[in-house]
Design a protein around this motif. Structure first.
Motif, PDB file in Angstrom:
ATOM      1  N   PRO A   1      27.416  28.429  38.863  1.00  0.00           N
ATOM      2  CA  PRO A   1      28.100  28.229  40.154  1.00  0.00           C
ATOM      3  C   PRO A   1      29.223  27.202  40.116  1.00  0.00           C
ATOM      4  CG  PRO A   1      25.924  27.201  40.172  1.00  0.00           C
ATOM      5  CD  PRO A   1      26.008  28.008  38.909  1.00  0.00           C
ATOM      6  N   ASN A   2      29.293  26.399  39.062  1.00  0.00           N
ATOM      7  CA  ASN A   2      30.341  25.386  38.959  1.00  0.00           C
ATOM      8  C   ASN A   2      31.598  25.889  38.259  1.00  0.00           C
ATOM      9  OD1 ASN A   2      28.608  25.405  36.639  1.00  0.00           O
ATOM     10  ND2 ASN A   2      29.502  23.481  35.931  1.00  0.00           N
ATOM     11  N   VAL A   3      31.715  27.218  38.079  1.00  0.00           N
ATOM     12  CA  VAL A   3      32.897  27.804  37.456  1.00  0.00           C
ATOM     13  C   VAL A   3      33.639  28.658  38.482  1.00  0.00           C
ATOM     14  CG1 VAL A   3      33.804  29.229  35.587  1.00  0.00           C
ATOM     15  CG2 VAL A   3      31.731  27.880  35.226  1.00  0.00           C
ATOM     16  N   ALA A   4      34.929  28.367  38.637  1.00  0.00           N
ATOM     17  CA  ALA A   4      35.847  29.218  39.395  1.00  0.00           C
ATOM     18  C   ALA A   4      36.845  29.802  38.402  1.00  0.00           C
ATOM     19  CB  ALA A   4      36.560  28.407  40.473  1.00  0.00           C
ATOM     20  N   THR A   5      37.705  30.679  38.849  1.00  0.00           N
ATOM     21  CA  THR A   5      38.709  31.245  37.949  1.00  0.00           C
ATOM     22  C   THR A   5      40.028  31.429  38.668  1.00  0.00           C
ATOM     23  OG1 THR A   5      39.097  32.940  36.245  1.00  0.00           O
ATOM     24  CG2 THR A   5      38.178  33.684  38.348  1.00  0.00           C
ATOM     25  N   LYS A   6      41.082  31.499  37.877  1.00  0.00           N
ATOM     26  CA  LYS A   6      42.438  31.506  38.406  1.00  0.00           C
ATOM     27  C   LYS A   6      43.127  32.815  38.048  1.00  0.00           C
ATOM     28  CE  LYS A   6      44.386  27.484  38.222  1.00  0.00           C
ATOM     29  NZ  LYS A   6      45.090  26.280  37.734  1.00  0.00           N
ATOM     30  N   LEU A   7      43.613  33.509  39.062  1.00  0.00           N
ATOM     31  CA  LEU A   7      44.341  34.762  38.888  1.00  0.00           C
ATOM     32  C   LEU A   7      45.801  34.434  38.608  1.00  0.00           C
ATOM     33  CD1 LEU A   7      42.626  36.519  41.891  1.00  0.00           C
ATOM     34  CD2 LEU A   7      42.279  37.131  39.481  1.00  0.00           C
ATOM     35  N   SER A   8      46.051  34.022  37.394  1.00  0.00           N
ATOM     36  CA  SER A   8      47.388  33.560  36.999  1.00  0.00           C
ATOM     37  C   SER A   8      47.711  34.094  35.610  1.00  0.00           C
ATOM     38  CB  SER A   8      47.432  32.027  36.990  1.00  0.00           C
ATOM     39  OG  SER A   8      46.452  31.504  36.100  1.00  0.00           O
ATOM     40  N   GLY A   9      48.989  34.081  35.267  1.00  0.00           N
ATOM     41  CA  GLY A   9      49.388  34.483  33.926  1.00  0.00           C
ATOM     42  C   GLY A   9      49.038  35.908  33.570  1.00  0.00           C
ATOM     43  N   LEU A  10      48.977  36.799  34.550  1.00  0.00           N
ATOM     44  CA  LEU A  10      48.519  38.162  34.263  1.00  0.00           C
ATOM     45  C   LEU A  10      49.594  39.017  33.593  1.00  0.00           C
ATOM     46  CD1 LEU A  10      46.357  38.891  37.433  1.00  0.00           C
ATOM     47  CD2 LEU A  10      45.717  37.786  35.280  1.00  0.00           C
ATOM     48  N   GLY A  11      50.806  38.488  33.483  1.00  0.00           N
ATOM     49  CA  GLY A  11      51.834  39.171  32.713  1.00  0.00           C
ATOM     50  C   GLY A  11      51.989  38.622  31.311  1.00  0.00           C
ATOM     51  N   THR A  12      51.163  37.648  30.954  1.00  0.00           N
ATOM     52  CA  THR A  12      51.349  36.920  29.704  1.00  0.00           C
ATOM     53  C   THR A  12      51.372  37.819  28.477  1.00  0.00           C
ATOM     54  OG1 THR A  12      50.360  34.907  30.598  1.00  0.00           O
ATOM     55  CG2 THR A  12      50.348  35.144  28.206  1.00  0.00           C
ATOM     56  N   PHE A  13      50.456  38.753  28.399  1.00  0.00           N
ATOM     57  CA  PHE A  13      50.319  39.557  27.179  1.00  0.00           C
ATOM     58  C   PHE A  13      51.067  40.882  27.246  1.00  0.00           C
ATOM     59  CE2 PHE A  13      46.710  36.690  27.376  1.00  0.00           C
ATOM     60  CZ  PHE A  13      46.764  36.117  26.118  1.00  0.00           C
ATOM     61  N   ILE A  14      51.418  41.318  28.466  1.00  0.00           N
ATOM     62  CA  ILE A  14      52.154  42.578  28.601  1.00  0.00           C
ATOM     63  C   ILE A  14      53.638  42.332  28.847  1.00  0.00           C
ATOM     64  CG2 ILE A  14      50.119  43.841  29.367  1.00  0.00           C
ATOM     65  CD1 ILE A  14      51.149  43.601  32.236  1.00  0.00           C
ATOM     66  N   HIS A  15      54.005  41.089  29.118  1.00  0.00           N
ATOM     67  CA  HIS A  15      55.405  40.674  29.255  1.00  0.00           C
ATOM     68  C   HIS A  15      56.129  41.444  30.358  1.00  0.00           C
ATOM     69  CE1 HIS A  15      55.176  39.435  24.716  1.00  0.00           C
ATOM     70  NE2 HIS A  15      54.347  38.741  25.490  1.00  0.00           N
ATOM     71  N   ARG A  16      55.433  41.610  31.479  1.00  0.00           N
ATOM     72  CA  ARG A  16      56.061  42.243  32.638  1.00  0.00           C
ATOM     73  C   ARG A  16      55.198  41.993  33.880  1.00  0.00           C
ATOM     74  NH1 ARG A  16      53.470  46.397  29.893  1.00  0.00           N
ATOM     75  NH2 ARG A  16      52.155  47.776  31.178  1.00  0.00           N
ATOM     76  N   ASN A  17      55.801  42.182  35.025  1.00  0.00           N
ATOM     77  CA  ASN A  17      55.065  42.158  36.280  1.00  0.00           C
ATOM     78  C   ASN A  17      54.642  43.593  36.580  1.00  0.00           C
ATOM     79  OD1 ASN A  17      54.074  41.627  38.867  1.00  0.00           O
ATOM     80  ND2 ASN A  17      56.100  41.821  39.801  1.00  0.00           N
ATOM     81  N   ASP A  18      53.386  43.894  36.323  1.00  0.00           N
ATOM     82  CA  ASP A  18      52.862  45.254  36.472  1.00  0.00           C
ATOM     83  C   ASP A  18      51.855  45.247  37.619  1.00  0.00           C
ATOM     84  OD1 ASP A  18      51.382  47.625  36.279  1.00  0.00           O
ATOM     85  OD2 ASP A  18      51.640  47.739  34.114  1.00  0.00           O
ATOM     86  N   PRO A  19      52.254  45.708  38.809  1.00  0.00           N
ATOM     87  CA  PRO A  19      51.343  45.650  39.963  1.00  0.00           C
ATOM     88  C   PRO A  19      50.004  46.334  39.725  1.00  0.00           C
ATOM     89  CG  PRO A  19      53.575  46.121  40.699  1.00  0.00           C
ATOM     90  CD  PRO A  19      53.592  46.209  39.201  1.00  0.00           C
ATOM     91  N   ALA A  20      50.001  47.453  39.008  1.00  0.00           N
ATOM     92  CA  ALA A  20      48.737  48.156  38.757  1.00  0.00           C
ATOM     93  C   ALA A  20      47.828  47.330  37.858  1.00  0.00           C
ATOM     94  CB  ALA A  20      49.016  49.518  38.118  1.00  0.00           C
ATOM     95  N   HIS A  21      48.383  46.722  36.813  1.00  0.00           N
ATOM     96  CA  HIS A  21      47.596  45.856  35.926  1.00  0.00           C
ATOM     97  C   HIS A  21      47.069  44.648  36.690  1.00  0.00           C
ATOM     98  CE1 HIS A  21      46.475  43.606  32.323  1.00  0.00           C
ATOM     99  NE2 HIS A  21      47.184  42.592  32.780  1.00  0.00           N
ATOM    100  N   ILE A  22      47.913  44.037  37.484  1.00  0.00           N
ATOM    101  CA  ILE A  22      47.497  42.871  38.268  1.00  0.00           C
ATOM    102  C   ILE A  22      46.380  43.248  39.229  1.00  0.00           C
ATOM    103  CG2 ILE A  22      48.270  41.283  40.084  1.00  0.00           C
ATOM    104  CD1 ILE A  22      50.966  41.163  38.572  1.00  0.00           C
ATOM    105  N   ALA A  23      46.516  44.401  39.880  1.00  0.00           N
ATOM    106  CA  ALA A  23      45.485  44.839  40.821  1.00  0.00           C
ATOM    107  C   ALA A  23      44.160  45.091  40.117  1.00  0.00           C
ATOM    108  CB  ALA A  23      45.948  46.099  41.549  1.00  0.00           C
ATOM    109  N   THR A  24      44.212  45.680  38.918  1.00  0.00           N
ATOM    110  CA  THR A  24      42.985  45.967  38.180  1.00  0.00           C
ATOM    111  C   THR A  24      42.269  44.681  37.764  1.00  0.00           C
ATOM    112  OG1 THR A  24      43.824  48.078  37.365  1.00  0.00           O
ATOM    113  CG2 THR A  24      42.047  47.060  36.113  1.00  0.00           C
ATOM    114  N   VAL A  25      43.005  43.745  37.152  1.00  0.00           N
ATOM    115  CA  VAL A  25      42.387  42.490  36.719  1.00  0.00           C
ATOM    116  C   VAL A  25      41.887  41.705  37.918  1.00  0.00           C
ATOM    117  CG1 VAL A  25      42.773  40.307  35.535  1.00  0.00           C
ATOM    118  CG2 VAL A  25      43.765  42.409  34.618  1.00  0.00           C
ATOM    119  N   THR A  26      42.663  41.692  38.989  1.00  0.00           N
ATOM    120  CA  THR A  26      42.255  40.990  40.211  1.00  0.00           C
ATOM    121  C   THR A  26      40.977  41.588  40.769  1.00  0.00           C
ATOM    122  OG1 THR A  26      44.528  40.357  40.755  1.00  0.00           O
ATOM    123  CG2 THR A  26      42.935  40.424  42.570  1.00  0.00           C
TER     124      THR A  26
END
Length: 295
Positions: free
Chosen positions: A210-235
């Protein structure tokens, strides 16, 4: 009316202070980065966020030379005093060093300090490595100094890859009274089915604490683009594992500026959480960051 957002992960810098921005460009996770080998001041960040509904932000350390960890916090504090942004600071401290306690005490003099990030990620691919080994977090010296964060009321930003998550769970288990924020939603670096499944298992292992949270950040890091579908899936998958009450959003700017603009990134984030109920959506975009970083 748009929900207000807290950007829980962004950077500002002067190129002259960043060893990694000086000299030849070397391979990095996020690909070629010559366009950001320059100053990125708070004023430019404020121009980037204008009109997006972002109402506050958290600065996260940018790998100044380790001996200048206190100076980095002073630099960001000056920007905050001048402009009102950012609203909290996550600094760096070398928790393997003998003088870590002194560095933490000096940083505690700055009222916006909320936590420490020391990047522990290691990967079989040398381009993805930062730490010298996969389980540096087992070091007794590191753990002794990590315990000092609780004395200051600070959190620790945990940056690891999926194969390291079992060891990270051992670390988290040893510090039940310390809050950990898992960076970049666990850094899913490969879309191969076995890699995704390994990531899911590791995320579930960490989410069990319970003491762990996570950050929805850097989701373009490995694909090198802003991909709304990828972001939505990981989110979607991350929220399903951690719950909306333990997820926060961050832009990772100006790294993501290599392939997108801030407004487009925010739109992708808003679209990704749009299916959530009002309370959960606001928690992810705003309320959780206010709580975690005491904004």
């Amino acid at each position: 009316m748009l929900d207000p957002i807290i950007d829980a992960h962004h950077h500002i810098w002067r190129q002259a202070d960043q060893p990694w921005l000086q000299g030849p460009t070397v391979p990095r996770i996020f690909g070629p980065y010559d366009p950001i080998k320059r100053d990125y001041p708070i004023e430019e960040f404020l121009g980037d966020v204008e009109g997006t509904g972002v109402a506050g932000s958290v600065y996260v350390q940018t790998n100044w030379a380790p001996e200048r960890a206190v100076e980095e916090v002073a630099f960001v504090t000056e920007a905050a005093e001048r402009t009102g942004w950012p609203h909290a600071i996550v600094g760096f401290c070398n928790l393997f060093a003998d003088d870590a306690a002194d560095v933490l005490a000096a940083q505690a003099e700055f009222p916006l300090m909320r936590g420490v990030r020391q990047q522990l990620h290691w990967h079989e691919n040398p381009q993805y490595r930062f730490a010298p080994g996969p389980n540096e977090m087992a070091s007794p010296k590191f753990r002794d100094n990590l315990a000092r964060l609780k004395d200051h009321g600070w959190l620790f930003e945990l940056q690891v890859f999926a194969p390291q998550m079992e060891d990270a769970a051992d670390l988290v288990d040893a510090f039940p009274n310390l809050t950990f924020v898992l960076e970049h939603a666990g850094m899913l670096e490969d879309d191969a089915p076995e890699a995704v499944e390994r990531w899911r298992r590791g995320m579930a292992r960490l989410a069990a604490f319970p003491n762990v949270a996570t950050k929805l950040s850097g989701l373009g890091t490995f694909i090198h683009r802003n991909d709304p579908a990828h972001i939505a899936t990981v989110t979607r998958e991350t929220i399903a594992i951690f719950g909306a009450e333990r997820c926060v959003w961050g832009s990772n700017f100006p790294i993501e500026k290599l392939w997108t603009d801030y407004g487009a990134l925010v739109r992708s984030a808003r679209d990704a959480v749009a299916p959530l109920g009002d309370a959960d959506r606001k928690a992810v975009l705003h309320d959780n960051a206010v709580r975690l970083y005491r904004l």
